[in-house]
Design an enzyme around this catalytic site. Sequence first.
Site, PDB file in Angstrom:
ATOM      1  N   SER A 153       0.888  -1.255  -0.143  1.00 48.25           N
ATOM      2  CA  SER A 153       0.131   0.200   0.029  1.00 48.25           C
ATOM      3  C   SER A 153       0.892   1.258   0.062  1.00 48.25           C
ATOM      4  CB  SER A 153      -0.872  -0.070   1.242  1.00 48.25           C
ATOM      5  OG  SER A 153      -2.098   0.693   0.782  1.00 48.25           O
ATOM      6  N   HIS A 165      -7.702  -5.917   1.121  1.00 47.86           N
ATOM      7  CA  HIS A 165      -6.556  -5.049   1.210  1.00 47.86           C
ATOM      8  C   HIS A 165      -5.284  -5.552   2.400  1.00 47.86           C
ATOM      9  CE1 HIS A 165      -4.252  -1.173   0.670  1.00 47.86           C
ATOM     10  NE2 HIS A 165      -4.008  -1.171   2.183  1.00 47.86           N
ATOM     11  N   LYS A 197       4.125   2.230  -2.428  1.00 52.08           N
ATOM     12  CA  LYS A 197       4.264   3.285  -3.667  1.00 52.08           C
ATOM     13  C   LYS A 197       5.618   3.883  -3.243  1.00 52.08           C
ATOM     14  CE  LYS A 197      -0.122   5.209  -1.523  1.00 52.08           C
ATOM     15  NZ  LYS A 197      -1.372   4.759  -2.594  1.00 52.08           N
ATOM     16  N   TRP A 203     -10.597   0.344  -4.248  1.00 47.90           N
ATOM     17  CA  TRP A 203      -9.969   1.551  -3.872  1.00 47.90           C
ATOM     18  C   TRP A 203      -8.765   1.803  -4.293  1.00 47.90           C
ATOM     19  CZ3 TRP A 203     -11.320   6.189  -1.905  1.00 47.90           C
ATOM     20  CH2 TRP A 203     -10.510   7.052  -1.134  1.00 47.90           C
TER      21      TRP A 203
HETATM   22  C1  GCU Z   1      -5.196   4.694   2.648  1.00 44.00           C
HETATM   23  C2  GCU Z   1      -4.844   5.431   1.355  1.00 44.00           C
HETATM   24  C3  GCU Z   1      -4.057   4.586   0.228  1.00 44.00           C
HETATM   25  C4  GCU Z   1      -2.959   3.550   0.997  1.00 44.00           C
HETATM   26  C5  GCU Z   1      -3.559   2.879   1.989  1.00 44.00           C
HETATM   27  C6  GCU Z   1      -2.538   2.329   2.865  1.00 44.00           C
HETATM   28  O1  GCU Z   1      -6.520   3.863   2.009  1.00 44.00           O
HETATM   29  O2  GCU Z   1      -6.023   6.393   0.921  1.00 44.00           O
HETATM   30  O3  GCU Z   1      -3.524   5.295  -0.691  1.00 44.00           O
HETATM   31  O4  GCU Z   1      -2.567   2.820   0.069  1.00 44.00           O
HETATM   32  O5  GCU Z   1      -4.256   3.963   3.043  1.00 44.00           O
HETATM   33  O6  GCU Z   1      -1.417   2.659   2.869  1.00 44.00           O
HETATM   34  O7  GCU Z   1      -3.129   1.220   3.528  1.00 44.00           O
END
Ligand code: GCU
Length: 396
Positions: A231, A373, A235, A322
Site C-alpha cells: 500500500s 487489502h 508506493k 479503492w
Molecule cells: C489509504 C490511502 C491509500 C493507501 C492506504 C494504505 O487507504 O488512501 O492510498 O495505499 O491507505 O497505505 O493502506
Amino acid sequence: MTRILTNITVILFSLQTLWAQNYDESKVLPYKLPELLQTQAREKVTTIKEWEKIRRPEILKLFEDNIYGQVPKDFDQIKFELKKEDKTAMGGKATLKEVGITVSRNRKSVTINLVMFVPNKVKKPVPIFLVINNRGIRTMDATRERKDGFWPAEEVIDAGYGIAGFDVKDAAPDNKTAYVKGVLELYPEQLKINNGMGVLSAWAWGASRAIDYLEKDKAVDAKKIMTVGHSRGGKASLWCGAQDKRVVIAISNDSGESGAAISRRNFGETIKDILRTFPYWFCKNYHQYIDNEDKLPVDQHMLLALIAPRGVYVGNAAEDLWADPKGQYLSLVCAQPVYGLYGFETDLPAEMPAVNERVFRSHMGFHNREGKHNMTPYDWQQFIAFANNYFQKNAN
Ligand code: GCU
C-alpha cells in the site's frame, strides 16, 4: 459530546467519500496518457541510449517535481552498528541481525533500525527482500515468538532468500504533523520548496540507506536486493526502485493511487482523495493536479517504466477496489514499450488476468488475489515465485 460530534463528522465524511467514488467500470471516462517514448523536445525515443540519457532523466525529474518531491543524496556520514546477532535463530536455520543505520548531516542524525534474517545452510550470498514496513516493528518480531503473515520470515528463509525490514517511522512518522521528525530534520530546506521531499520520498531514502548497509553485508548478494512494500509502503517501494538502480526488483502490493495505478483512470481513489488525507506524503506541487489529472506531465505507468531494465512486480487484492487493480494492470501493460527497447518480453495479455491467476513475464509480474487489502503469505508466495523466475531467466 464533542467526541460524539467528531465521530458523526468522521462517519459523514467517510460516507461522502464512498458515495463520490467511482467503482463502476462503465463510468470510466476515456483518458489519454502522456507520451512515454517522446522527449520534452518532442523527439521520438527509439534506442536504449536515448531512453537512458534523455527521456528517463526527464521523467524521473517530473515525478520528483510534481508528485513525490526530491530524494536528496548528500549526507555527511553513515554508520552501521550491529546491535544484535544470533546465528541460531529459527531453530538454527537462520541468522538474525539487528543493525542500526545512523546517517548524519549538518549535526543532525537519524537512525534506521534494520531487522534481518538470512538462511544458514547456503553456500553463496543470498538474494534478499527489503520491506519498507508501514505496519510497525511488531510485524517483524526478532524473537519469532510472534509471527505475522505480513512479514513471513520463516517461509522466505525456507525458500532460500533473506528478509529484512525497517519501520517507516524511523525515516518519517506517518503523521500529518510529526512527519518532519526524521529524515526531514537532516534536510530542513526541503520543507520550504514546492518540490521538497514528502514522506514517500523519505521512506524511499530510508530504503536506500538500508541498501547501503545490505551491499556491505557478506551474507547478501548485493546484485539481488529487492524492495517490497504494501500500500503506502508499495508506493515507496516503486519510487525507490525508480531511482535507486541497486534495486533489482521493485515489488508493490496493493499500492493503488500514486503507486502503480493509473491516476487518469477515474476508478477508486483519486489524487484529490489521497491529498485530502495524506498531503504530507507528497510534495506541494502535487496539489495542482486535484481534479486536474490530465495536466500531469506523467502517469504511473511511467514510474514502472523507470524501473526498467530491472524487474517490477505488482500485487493486488480483488476486493481492494479503492486501489484499482485493473488500473494497476493497465499501468504495467503501458510501461512495456520501455522494456521492449531492452528486447525483453512485452506480451502481457491486454486484459487483466482472472483472480488468483498470476502473469509472469521476464521482467514484469502481476497477480490479483481474492480477498481484501493486506499483504499475506499468498502474496509472498507470488513474490518468491517471481524472484525465482527472474533470477533463473536473468542469471549473471
Ligand atoms: C489509504 C490511502 C491509500 C493507501 C492506504 C494504505 O487507504 O488512501 O492510498 O495505499 O491507505 O497505505 O493502506
